[in-house]
Design a protein around this motif. Structure first.
Motif, PDB file in Angstrom:
ATOM      1  N   LEU A 125       0.825  -1.213   0.000  1.00 44.55           N
ATOM      2  CA  LEU A 125       0.000   0.000   0.000  1.00 44.55           C
ATOM      3  C   LEU A 125       0.857   1.261   0.000  1.00 44.55           C
ATOM      4  O   LEU A 125       0.461   2.286  -0.585  1.00 44.55           O
ATOM      5  N   GLU A 126       1.997   1.213   0.653  1.00 40.75           N
ATOM      6  CA  GLU A 126       2.890   2.380   0.623  1.00 40.75           C
ATOM      7  C   GLU A 126       3.382   2.662  -0.801  1.00 40.75           C
ATOM      8  O   GLU A 126       3.479   3.822  -1.222  1.00 40.75           O
ATOM      9  N   LEU A 127       3.691   1.588  -1.554  1.00 36.93           N
ATOM     10  CA  LEU A 127       4.102   1.781  -2.962  1.00 36.93           C
ATOM     11  C   LEU A 127       2.953   2.352  -3.792  1.00 36.93           C
ATOM     12  O   LEU A 127       3.161   3.226  -4.640  1.00 36.93           O
ATOM     13  N   ASN A 133       0.390   9.232  -5.670  1.00 32.67           N
ATOM     14  CA  ASN A 133       0.513  10.521  -4.970  1.00 32.67           C
ATOM     15  C   ASN A 133      -0.692  10.770  -4.053  1.00 32.67           C
ATOM     16  O   ASN A 133      -1.270  11.870  -4.002  1.00 32.67           O
ATOM     17  N   SER A 134      -1.109   9.739  -3.329  1.00 38.91           N
ATOM     18  CA  SER A 134      -2.306   9.818  -2.491  1.00 38.91           C
ATOM     19  C   SER A 134      -1.973  10.417  -1.126  1.00 38.91           C
ATOM     20  O   SER A 134      -0.935  10.093  -0.521  1.00 38.91           O
ATOM     21  N   ARG A 135      -2.881  11.243  -0.619  1.00 39.74           N
ATOM     22  CA  ARG A 135      -2.746  11.762   0.743  1.00 39.74           C
ATOM     23  C   ARG A 135      -3.550  10.938   1.737  1.00 39.74           C
ATOM     24  O   ARG A 135      -3.155  10.784   2.889  1.00 39.74           O
ATOM     25  N   ARG A 136      -4.686  10.450   1.333  1.00 38.98           N
ATOM     26  CA  ARG A 136      -5.580   9.713   2.226  1.00 38.98           C
ATOM     27  C   ARG A 136      -5.013   8.355   2.614  1.00 38.98           C
ATOM     28  O   ARG A 136      -5.074   7.971   3.789  1.00 38.98           O
ATOM     29  N   LEU A 137      -4.396   7.630   1.670  1.00 45.06           N
ATOM     30  CA  LEU A 137      -3.919   6.282   1.975  1.00 45.06           C
ATOM     31  C   LEU A 137      -2.788   6.293   3.011  1.00 45.06           C
ATOM     32  O   LEU A 137      -2.803   5.490   3.960  1.00 45.06           O
ATOM     33  N   ASN A 187      -2.301  -6.562  -7.720  1.00 40.47           N
ATOM     34  CA  ASN A 187      -2.761  -6.330  -9.104  1.00 40.47           C
ATOM     35  C   ASN A 187      -2.790  -4.839  -9.420  1.00 40.47           C
ATOM     36  O   ASN A 187      -2.387  -4.409 -10.512  1.00 40.47           O
ATOM     37  N   HIS A 188      -3.280  -4.063  -8.472  1.00 41.04           N
ATOM     38  CA  HIS A 188      -3.366  -2.621  -8.717  1.00 41.04           C
ATOM     39  C   HIS A 188      -1.981  -2.003  -8.858  1.00 41.04           C
ATOM     40  O   HIS A 188      -1.770  -1.112  -9.702  1.00 41.04           O
ATOM     41  N   LEU A 189      -1.013  -2.482  -8.049  1.00 42.02           N
ATOM     42  CA  LEU A 189       0.352  -1.963  -8.154  1.00 42.02           C
ATOM     43  C   LEU A 189       0.947  -2.293  -9.533  1.00 42.02           C
ATOM     44  O   LEU A 189       1.627  -1.449 -10.135  1.00 42.02           O
ATOM     45  N   ASN A 190       0.696  -3.517 -10.025  1.00 41.23           N
ATOM     46  CA  ASN A 190       1.184  -3.882 -11.366  1.00 41.23           C
ATOM     47  C   ASN A 190       0.601  -2.962 -12.429  1.00 41.23           C
ATOM     48  O   ASN A 190       1.299  -2.522 -13.354  1.00 41.23           O
ATOM     49  N   GLU A 191      -0.704  -2.678 -12.323  1.00 41.17           N
ATOM     50  CA  GLU A 191      -1.340  -1.772 -13.282  1.00 41.17           C
ATOM     51  C   GLU A 191      -0.695  -0.392 -13.236  1.00 41.17           C
ATOM     52  O   GLU A 191      -0.450   0.236 -14.277  1.00 41.17           O
TER      53      GLU A 191
END
Length: 778
Positions: A125-127, A133-137, A187-191
């Protein structure tokens, strides 16, 4: 593991599932929802159960902190989802809210494997937070420590679709919930990584293009300061156009292309295409012409000096020059008649020189150009199988260029050169790439070639002042429409006397000069030359003769270079020491001294030749029938001639004095050499004579050669190439020739000295052939 507590709460069904941690604004648009919310706020401390989507046995426990109206006036409630619940029973009463018995599910302590999975999930999730460039996560990762709550929060942050939310809602076990969110995160990180790679590649390409654009702009500015920019190139082209002596249609086409070139960006691919086209079209020799040498005596002297004999083609060139001279003297060159027809000044000439190799066809083209005072260009067409080679390639293709005709004009630097189309009979249809012989139809047609259009230039070219000279070994492979546009001049080969003169006058001096010798350092008399002609060469032309003379001269050169006294005198008895053993033997007598063999005459691509037709017969057995076997690579026409010959002999056995019973055999006809393809009808009487000789037991005269076609009635039909056949027979020492009566007029083409050495027998029917072909009966 999860722990549970049991309670009874109002229940309402929503269109989609909700997850713990979510805050939802519900419009109280249905009675069920209104009753459930009011019951929760009035009697159950603001708590209620929510189910969503197709989930029936599992729901979410929510709290209603506030109920009010929306700006539109609709009643609404704010609902904060607190946890999961498993519904065991639902109690419905008419007019009041439905109540449900539910077990409240509370996440229990985690295992070590779950803790490890959570650590991996946090790293992933950090990656993702960094890529997006998320602030909420990052805030969720920092503030939410409970693994189950973190999984629910991530699902809410990622705004899962209904189906994905149901999967997370059903993951009551914390480990299963963490695994589900981690699978999505990977999967989302790969995308995101793939998208970043594509974005970087695109950005890099755009940056490179921008950099190149700026550099080109700077380069153009520098060129402009140096006077080398596109504007100066365009001005240079326009200056050339003003001075160009070309037809108005050509100037108009060039002007349009110049306008396009001026408006077009230098980054466009067409920019370079148009510039190349402009360069090519300005290379054309528009308006450039050479004046013909119309001094007929001088032209005749040049032709005679370059070539011996060949009177017919020399006369044809002198006639052409005489026509030009007369029209010029009478002021008719520039005239166009009242009907708008072109003047004869523009009518080109298409001469086709047909003959075996080595008779001087190609060199004669150069001599013609010299005699006319014109530029000479040779275009080799042997093996050309693409129509674009003649007409040019379209400009849209990479590497396109004009056709060979246009390039010949550019090479000649005049619009009226002599263009030699060499080996025109060796062109081949290329299938999908077009037929080059068809492309030549317009080129060689004097009625059309004043508007010849090359595919690359796409402007009309006037070829009517070009003198085209084509060369070919045979006419059989030239299509009839193309042949119809040609003025055929035959070069049938040289006699032994002509070869001797050519060797003494041209070939030997040329070889001596090439070797570095002086003419007085080697003595080769006529007897030696004649011996080389008869013993080392057997050809229609003189190419092999020049090769043997060159071999002789090189031998002499090596002797002189090592100190041998000069002049070196070559004598006949020593020829084998100089150039090796003889290559040609007189084999006619040896081949025809038995019955069943006859000597025929033929024409090939190499000139006239002598064929020996051999026959034999054998009785038929139980496994064979009377018939005919043919060998020697015979074409269909020659096979038919053999069948006609056998059937004629069978049907006229009595007239020929043959035993009818002897016909009940199987015959074998062979035409050496077996490795060389042969075809044509002119061996008909020769095959018939060989069969008659076999069946009668009488040998054919060894001095007799014959040519002629035969039909089933025994008539002797005419053939072609008589002069070449007679010259071949003379080279082999034959002294009698049987030929069809309708070819008697062709004897005028045979040199007088050959006719003096030979006897010609004219045959109308096969009876005339029999009368002279066989030795007298004993």
């Amino acid at each position: 593991m999860s722990t549970t507590t049991t309670t009874r709460l109002p229940i309402a069904h929503l269109p989609s599932a909700v997850l713990p941690g979510a805050t939802v604004t519900l419009t109280l648009s249905t009675d069920e929802l209104r009753r459930a919310v009011h019951a929760a706020t009035d009697d159950f401390g603001g708590r209620l159960l929510l189910t969503g989507g197709d989930e029936q046995g599992l729901g979410a426990v929510a709290r209603v902190p506030n109920v009010g109206n929306l700006p539109t006036g609709e009643a609404a409630a704010i609902v904060r989802v607190e946890g999961r619940a498993r519904i065991s029973a639902v109690h419905s009463e008419s007019g009041s809210a439905s109540l449900a018995d539910a077990e409240l599910l509370i996440d229990g302590p985690t295992t070590s494997s779950t803790d490890a999975a959570v650590r991996e999930l946090r790293a992933t999730l950090e990656l993702i937070a960094e890529k997006r460039n998320s602030r909420r996560l990052p805030e969720l990762l920092r503030t939410v420590q409970d693994p189950g709550a973190l999984a629910d929060a991530v699902a809410l942050w990622a705004e899962f679709a209904d189906g994905d939310r149901l999967i997370v809602l059903r993951a009551v076990d914390v480990g299963d919930r963490v695994d589900a969110i981690h699978a999505w995160a990977r999967n989302h990180l790969n995308e995101l990584q793939v998208a970043e790679t594509i974005r970087n590649d695109v950005s890099e390409g755009m940056d490179k293009q921008q950099r190149e654009y700026l550099l080109r702009q700077q380069m153009n500015a520098i060129r402009k300061e140096l006077g080398e920019g596109d504007e100066d190139v365009t001005n240079e082209y326009r200056t050339k156009l003003v001075d160009l002596d070309a037809p108005e249609s050509v100037k108009t086409a060039i002007s349009k292309e110049l306008d396009r070139f001026e408006r077009m960006s230098s980054q466009s691919p067409e920019h370079s295409w148009i510039r190349t086209w402009l360069d090519r079209i300005f290379e054309m020799p528009w308006g450039e012409r050479t004046d013909d040498n119309v001094d007929l005596v001088d032209a005749q002297a040049i032709l005679d000096a370059d070539h011996y004999g060949l009177d017919e083609v020399k006369d044809r060139i002198v006639e052409f020059l005489a026509t030009r001279k007369l029209r010029r003297d009478r002021g008719l060159d520039a005239r166009v008649d009242a009907d708008g027809e072109r003047s004869a000044r523009g009518q080109g000439s298409v001469i086709t020189l047909v003959g075996p190799p080595g008779v001087g066809k190609t060199s004669l083209g150069e001599s013609i150009a010299r005699a006319m005072g014109r530029e000479f260009v040779r275009v080799a067409l042997g093996g050309v199988r693409d129509e674009s080679e003649i007409r040019g390639h379209r400009r849209t293709y990479v590497g396109s260029q004009p056709g060979r005709i246009v390039r010949a004009l550019q090479e000649a630097k005049t619009m009226n050169p002599v263009i030699l189309l060499d080996e025109v009979d060796k062109m081949a249809a290329g299938g999908w790439s077009g037929d080059p012989t068809a492309a030549l139809l317009e080129v060689l047609d004097p009625a059309q070639n004043h508007t010849f259009r090359d595919h690359y230039l796409e402007v009309d070219l006037d070829l009517s002042e070009v003198v085209f000279i084509a060369t070919a070994n045979v006419l059989d492979t030239i299509p009839a429409p193309l042949l119809d546009r040609m003025d055929i001049v035959r070069l049938d080969g040289y006699t032994e006397a002509e070869k001797s003169f050519i060797a003494r006058r041209y070939l030997l001096p040329r070889q001596i000069e090439r070797s570095g010798l002086q003419l007085d350092e080697v003595v080769v008399d006529d007897v030696v030359i004649n011996e080389i002609i008869s013993g080392w060469t057997r050809e229609a032309g003189v190419r092999s003769l020049e090769r043997e003379l060159g071999r002789l001269v090189r031998k002499v050169t090596s002797k002189v270079a090592t100190g041998t006294d000069t002049p070196v005198n070559i004598v006949v008895d020593e020829l084998t020491d100089w150039i090796g053993r003889r290559k040609v033997d007189d084999e006619v007598t040896a081949r025809t001294n038995t019955a069943g063999v006859a000597t025929g005459l033929a024409v090939t691509g190499a000139g006239g030749d002598v064929l020996f037709i051999e026959t034999t017969a054998f009785p038929t057995g139980p496994d064979s029938e009377p018939g005919l076997t043919l060998t020697g690579q015979l074409g269909d026409v020659m096979k038919e001639s053999a069948q006609i010959a056998l059937n004629y002999v069978r049907s006229h056995a009595d007239e020929l004095g043959l035993d009818p019973d002897s016909m009940r055999q199987r015959f074998h006809v062979h035409v050496p050499a077996g490795a060389i393809p042969k075809d044509g009808p002119s061996a008909g009487i020769t095959m018939t004579t060989a069969l008659v000789s076999l069946l009668s037991g009488r040998a054919v005269k060894p001095t007799v050669g014959m040519t002629g076609e035969i039909n089933l009635q025994g008539q002797v039909l005419p053939i072609g190439g008589l002069k070449q056949k007679v010259l071949a027979a003379h080279r082999l020492g034959l002294t009698e020739i049987v030929l069809p009566k309708r070819n008697e007029k062709d004897l005028e083409d045979v040199p007088d000295n050959i006719k003096a050495d030979m006897t010609f027998h004219i045959a109308s029917t096969y009876a005339d052939v029999v009368a002279v072909a066989f030795e007298p009966a004993a």
